[in-house]
Design an enzyme around this catalytic site. Structure first.
Site, PDB file in Angstrom:
ATOM      1  N   VAL A  67       0.703  -1.636  -0.380  1.00 13.59           N
ATOM      2  CA  VAL A  67      -0.101  -0.112   0.168  1.00 13.59           C
ATOM      3  C   VAL A  67       0.578   1.182   0.300  1.00 13.59           C
ATOM      4  CG1 VAL A  67      -2.290  -0.605   1.279  1.00 13.59           C
ATOM      5  CG2 VAL A  67       0.358   0.210   2.931  1.00 13.59           C
ATOM      6  N   ASN A  93      -7.021  -1.376   4.984  1.00 18.25           N
ATOM      7  CA  ASN A  93      -7.301  -1.708   7.030  1.00 18.25           C
ATOM      8  C   ASN A  93      -5.952  -1.860   7.250  1.00 18.25           C
ATOM      9  OD1 ASN A  93      -8.413  -3.275   9.292  1.00 18.25           O
ATOM     10  ND2 ASN A  93      -7.230  -4.926   8.081  1.00 18.25           N
ATOM     11  N   SER A 143      -8.621   3.989  14.829  1.00 21.63           N
ATOM     12  CA  SER A 143      -8.368   3.127  16.335  1.00 21.63           C
ATOM     13  C   SER A 143      -9.185   4.409  16.870  1.00 21.63           C
ATOM     14  CB  SER A 143      -7.253   3.651  15.924  1.00 21.63           C
ATOM     15  OG  SER A 143      -6.305   3.082  17.185  1.00 21.63           O
ATOM     16  N   TYR A 156       1.519   8.014  15.472  1.00 25.06           N
ATOM     17  CA  TYR A 156       0.321   6.732  15.444  1.00 25.06           C
ATOM     18  C   TYR A 156      -1.487   7.949  15.570  1.00 25.06           C
ATOM     19  CZ  TYR A 156      -2.431   2.657  15.520  1.00 25.06           C
ATOM     20  OH  TYR A 156      -3.692   1.372  15.438  1.00 25.06           O
ATOM     21  N   ALA A 157      -1.488   8.889  16.526  1.00 20.03           N
ATOM     22  CA  ALA A 157      -2.386   9.246  16.392  1.00 20.03           C
ATOM     23  C   ALA A 157      -2.323   9.997  15.954  1.00 20.03           C
ATOM     24  CB  ALA A 157      -2.714   9.756  18.074  1.00 20.03           C
ATOM     25  N   ALA A 158      -1.471  11.277  15.330  1.00 19.51           N
ATOM     26  CA  ALA A 158      -2.009  11.345  14.031  1.00 19.51           C
ATOM     27  C   ALA A 158      -2.933  11.288  12.569  1.00 19.51           C
ATOM     28  CB  ALA A 158      -0.686  12.326  13.779  1.00 19.51           C
ATOM     29  N   LYS A 160      -4.449   8.399  13.152  1.00 20.51           N
ATOM     30  CA  LYS A 160      -5.445   7.749  12.396  1.00 20.51           C
ATOM     31  C   LYS A 160      -7.111   9.192  12.406  1.00 20.51           C
ATOM     32  CE  LYS A 160      -4.601   3.578  13.023  1.00 20.51           C
ATOM     33  NZ  LYS A 160      -5.528   3.224  11.561  1.00 20.51           N
TER      34      LYS A 160
END
Length: 258
Positions: A67, A93, A143, A156-158, A160
């Site tokens: 991807v 996903n 998430s 990671y949060a950025a 999502k």
């Protein structure tokens, strides 16, 4: 199963389909009669998942994809459309996890998260959206990290949070075609990804058990829990639901979610 929610004649494309949530979703869709197009970078596990679905009586086609590579994603979608003619659902996903640490990630760490978790989803949607039939659905795996602050997981949060913004905007843009766009937001899930983040089975199990102790329902999620939510959001039974970020977290979000 409600006949209206039967997947007979419908085609779904799932990336990250060879393990974890994606694999569980592939089996769940196939079990409801959908034809499942599987995309993953792990060709060996991809073939195993494809064979398992067929052995269970389902219809599946596995196609290797990276991807991070726009041409690889375009090739995946082209192959699926050539074989099946169109898409009724798309489930971006594929994703990678993160090791909790202070805001000190290397450039390589940042690039990896952005390339897979965000750019990979954008590439897939750019290629697939023109082929989604009217009345179809897109279900993005985001998430709870995109909804709740989480120390040690800022990058990671950025990614999502970005997926949630992407999905909400697309929900408006694609509404004239009656294409619904929703996000599923898992909390801690017992997947190979979380085990790879923690480095060992024992450490992962300790982390999950600790999570379960503070969870309102007293447990962490299994991939099948998230898969059921994905199938629901893709089904006609959710035909008036769009732009939603559905938490599958056992109630964690009740203690501070937006």
């Amino acid at each position: 199963m409600d006949e209206a929610d039967s997947g007979s004649g419908r085609v779904v494309l799932i990336t990250g389909a060879a393990s974890g949530i994606g694999e569980a979703a592939a089996h769940a869709f196939a079990g409801r009669g959908w034809t499942v197009a599987l995309g993953d970078v792990d060709e060996e596990r991809l073939r195993s998942t494809e064979e398992a679905i067929r052995e269970a009586g389902g219809s599946a086609a596995g196609i290797a994809v990276d991807v991070r590579d726009r041409s690889s994603v375009d090739g995946l979608v082209s192959a699926v459309i050539h074989r099946f003619g169109g898409l009724d659902a798309v489930c971006p996903n594929a994703g990678i996890g993160f090791a909790e640490r202070p805001f000190e990630q290397t450039a390589e760490d940042v690039d990896a998260l952005l390339e897979v978790n965000l750019r990979g989803v954008i590439y897939l949607l750019l290629a697939a959206v023109p082929h989604v039939r009217e009345g179809g659905a897109i279900v993005i795996t985001a998430s709870t990290s995109g909804l709740l602050a989480h120390e040690g997981g800022a990058i990671y949060a950025a990614t999502k949070i970005a997926l949630i913004g992407l999905g909400r905007s697309l929900a408006i843009e694609l509404a004239p075609r009656s294409i619904r766009v929703n996000m599923v937001c898992p909390g801690a899930v017992n997947t190979p990804m979380i085990r790879s983040v923690w480095g060992s089975e024992d450490e992962a199990r300790r982390a999950l058990d600790e999570y379960a102790q503070g969870n309102p329902l007293g447990r962490f999620a299994e991939p099948e829990d998230v898969a059921r939510a994905i199938v629901f959001l893709a089904s006609p039974g959710a035909r008036h639901i769009t732009g939603v970020s559905l938490r599958v977290d056992g109630g964690d979000g009740l203690m501070g979610a937006v």
